[in-house]
Scaffold this motif. Sequence first.
Motif, PDB file in Angstrom:
ATOM      1  N   THR A 113      23.673  56.619 -67.713  1.00 45.79           N
ATOM      2  CA  THR A 113      24.658  57.657 -68.560  1.00 45.79           C
ATOM      3  C   THR A 113      25.013  58.770 -67.973  1.00 45.79           C
ATOM      4  OG1 THR A 113      22.565  58.118 -69.500  1.00 45.79           O
ATOM      5  CG2 THR A 113      23.859  55.660 -70.831  1.00 45.79           C
TER       6      THR A 113
ATOM      7  N   ASP B 125      28.221  60.052 -68.949  1.00 38.84           N
ATOM      8  CA  ASP B 125      28.253  60.693 -70.281  1.00 38.84           C
ATOM      9  C   ASP B 125      27.824  62.049 -70.784  1.00 38.84           C
ATOM     10  OD1 ASP B 125      27.758  60.878 -73.470  1.00 38.84           O
ATOM     11  OD2 ASP B 125      25.746  60.933 -72.890  1.00 38.84           O
ATOM     12  N   PRO B 126      29.550  62.971 -70.704  1.00 36.31           N
ATOM     13  CA  PRO B 126      28.801  64.717 -70.905  1.00 36.31           C
ATOM     14  C   PRO B 126      27.269  64.839 -70.941  1.00 36.31           C
ATOM     15  CG  PRO B 126      30.596  63.915 -71.411  1.00 36.31           C
ATOM     16  CD  PRO B 126      29.935  63.261 -71.326  1.00 36.31           C
ATOM     17  N   PHE B 127      27.104  64.718 -72.086  1.00 40.29           N
ATOM     18  CA  PHE B 127      25.434  64.565 -72.850  1.00 40.29           C
ATOM     19  C   PHE B 127      24.488  64.372 -72.107  1.00 40.29           C
ATOM     20  CE2 PHE B 127      21.990  64.428 -75.846  1.00 40.29           C
ATOM     21  CZ  PHE B 127      22.102  65.865 -75.940  1.00 40.29           C
ATOM     22  N   ASP B 128      24.609  62.991 -71.643  1.00 41.13           N
ATOM     23  CA  ASP B 128      23.353  63.690 -70.470  1.00 41.13           C
ATOM     24  C   ASP B 128      23.308  63.961 -69.511  1.00 41.13           C
ATOM     25  OD1 ASP B 128      21.828  61.875 -72.897  1.00 41.13           O
ATOM     26  OD2 ASP B 128      22.686  60.295 -71.658  1.00 41.13           O
TER      27      ASP B 128
ATOM     28  N   ARG C  86      24.630  67.002 -68.870  1.00 39.28           N
ATOM     29  CA  ARG C  86      24.255  68.148 -68.296  1.00 39.28           C
ATOM     30  C   ARG C  86      22.902  68.420 -68.866  1.00 39.28           C
ATOM     31  NH1 ARG C  86      25.796  72.273 -72.927  1.00 39.28           N
ATOM     32  NH2 ARG C  86      26.221  70.534 -73.973  1.00 39.28           N
ATOM     33  N   ARG C  87      22.447  67.369 -69.317  1.00 42.50           N
ATOM     34  CA  ARG C  87      20.553  67.943 -70.226  1.00 42.50           C
ATOM     35  C   ARG C  87      19.859  66.770 -68.529  1.00 42.50           C
ATOM     36  NH1 ARG C  87      18.631  63.193 -74.686  1.00 42.50           N
ATOM     37  NH2 ARG C  87      19.089  61.852 -74.341  1.00 42.50           N
TER      38      ARG C  87
ATOM     39  N   ILE D 261      16.145  60.145 -72.297  1.00 40.67           N
ATOM     40  CA  ILE D 261      17.639  59.697 -71.430  1.00 40.67           C
ATOM     41  C   ILE D 261      17.361  57.933 -71.773  1.00 40.67           C
ATOM     42  CG2 ILE D 261      19.320  58.840 -70.470  1.00 40.67           C
ATOM     43  CD1 ILE D 261      18.789  61.947 -69.265  1.00 40.67           C
TER      44      ILE D 261
ATOM     45  N   ASP E 121      16.850  56.684 -75.101  1.00 37.24           N
ATOM     46  CA  ASP E 121      18.568  56.914 -76.520  1.00 37.24           C
ATOM     47  C   ASP E 121      18.918  55.665 -75.725  1.00 37.24           C
ATOM     48  OD1 ASP E 121      17.435  58.922 -77.283  1.00 37.24           O
ATOM     49  OD2 ASP E 121      18.651  59.995 -76.475  1.00 37.24           O
TER      50      ASP E 121
END
Lengths: 245, 244
Positions: free
Chosen positions: A17, A21-24, A26-27, A202, A205
């Motif tokens: 991911t 996936d931009p959210f993953d 980034r974090r 991650i 999720d």
Amino acid sequence: MAEFFRELRTTTGLNFTIFYDPFDARRFGYAFLMTCKLSVLSVVLSLIIGVAGAFAQGARFAPLRWVVAGYIAFFRNTPPLVQMYFFFFALGAITPTVPDDIGMEVPMVSSFTWALVALSLFAGAFNVEIFRSGIEAVPRSTVEAAESLGYSRLGAYRAVVLPLAFRVCLPSLNNNLVNLVKTTTLAYAIGVPEMLYVANQIWSDSLNVTEMMNVLLLLYIGLVTLLVWIMHRWERALRMPGYGT
Amino acid sequence: MDTPLVSIQAVHKRFGDLEVLRGVSLDVARGEVICIIGPSGSGKSTLLRCVNALVRPESGRITVAGIDVTAAKLDPIALRRRVGMVFQQYNLFPHRTALQNVMMAPVSVLKQDKREVEARARALMAKVRLQGKEGAYPGELSGGQQQRVAIARSLCMQPDVMLFDEVTAALDPETVKEVLVTIRDLAEEGMTCLLVTHEMGFARDLADHVYFTDRGVIVEHAPPAEFFGNPKDARTREFLGQVL
Ligand SMILES: Nc1ncnc2c1ncn2[C@@H]1O[C@H](COP(=O)(O)OP(=O)(O)OP(=O)(O)O)[C@@H](O)[C@H]1O
Ligand SMILES: [Mg+2]
């Protein structure tokens, strides 16, 4: 690139991911930087502690030596995870809180700071011992030559003893710093959003434990390799022509 | 007579139960060269080390160029810029080049201007006949070369007195000479020197005065011609009989 990993997921089921996936992304990016920051700062602080502690161990003032000896005994003989908890829960509970921008009371000392303090003190205790072994390898007569030239104890320490001691103890220092970088994962236990902590979020999720595990291992190998490379460069820069190889 | 540059009066020093110096007195005038000879363990090194305060005596008084070395609150830096010391084992700093060895202390202890120090250091390297070796590390130099760098290193502090503690004892016979020549040049220029040496010929040629120590006391002292030609004490005669 994102396309490739999306493809990879549909064709093979391997779910990275963090690469599409931009959210993953980034974090996990932040988590990587957090690990780097924690590593670099704790390496630097632990080196400072090591150098200062080894100097203090040679002090004429006995109580200072006892303090250093007590410090080493405490941090060498207790598990680093327990130290981390001790700082965060025991000391964190008695440090004052301040209101943040939305009016919530937050501790003045963040979990990151506690992790940094705990890791630096833990690795610093070993560094003191490592530097001391290096200092003991510097001949007394060389120090006397410096003193005869007017160097004070501190001056001789800086100009002669430390540079020579460094060369002797670089291999063991190397080991300890590699250990330190790996030990930064313990900050996970007090909620510092470093790589292991975020990887855990991650895979909770997305249920991609295997993939994230591999990413983690590779990144740690990368970080440690980088550290070892820097240390070897340093070792070569410090080479003394005519001595050893 | 002028006040002596180095004055040692009734100095006592013990290490635990061992009385190493038992009341030693001697004076050295400016420009004088004195040699201290004597059997191993008689306290020669300890005496020299008292002069630059590497060893603090229990009693007695030592002054160097007006500085009371035996004062309780001695300023060691003030003393050590006046007194240079050269050791048997050279004791160069192996992580610095020859030139850096010579320059380090004047720059970082005396805070002198780096360019001035460098000019002086290069001149001293030439004086000890080591032009071209400025960039060499101690590990790349022979024993005799290292010892001459050590002499230059002390001289760069522009001392009033030089102490030499058996500086040729670790060298092979061929290189002994190159170091002795350097010391001779120095003595002939008027540097005040205190030498502990086993080189009797050198002592005879160069010294203004020779002291013989045994078991922590000065047994006998005289100008070299008299000392070597007509030694008075039985112990001196015995020692000279062994070494000559
Ligand atoms: N720091 C010290 N602690 C304890 N004993 C010492 C110390 N320094 C010297 N001694 C002892 O004092 C005695 C005199 O030593 P010193 O080095 O002054 O003799 P020396 O005349 O220079 O001998 P050598 O010709 O062998 O160099 C020796 O017995 C030595 O073991
Ligand atoms: Mg000696």
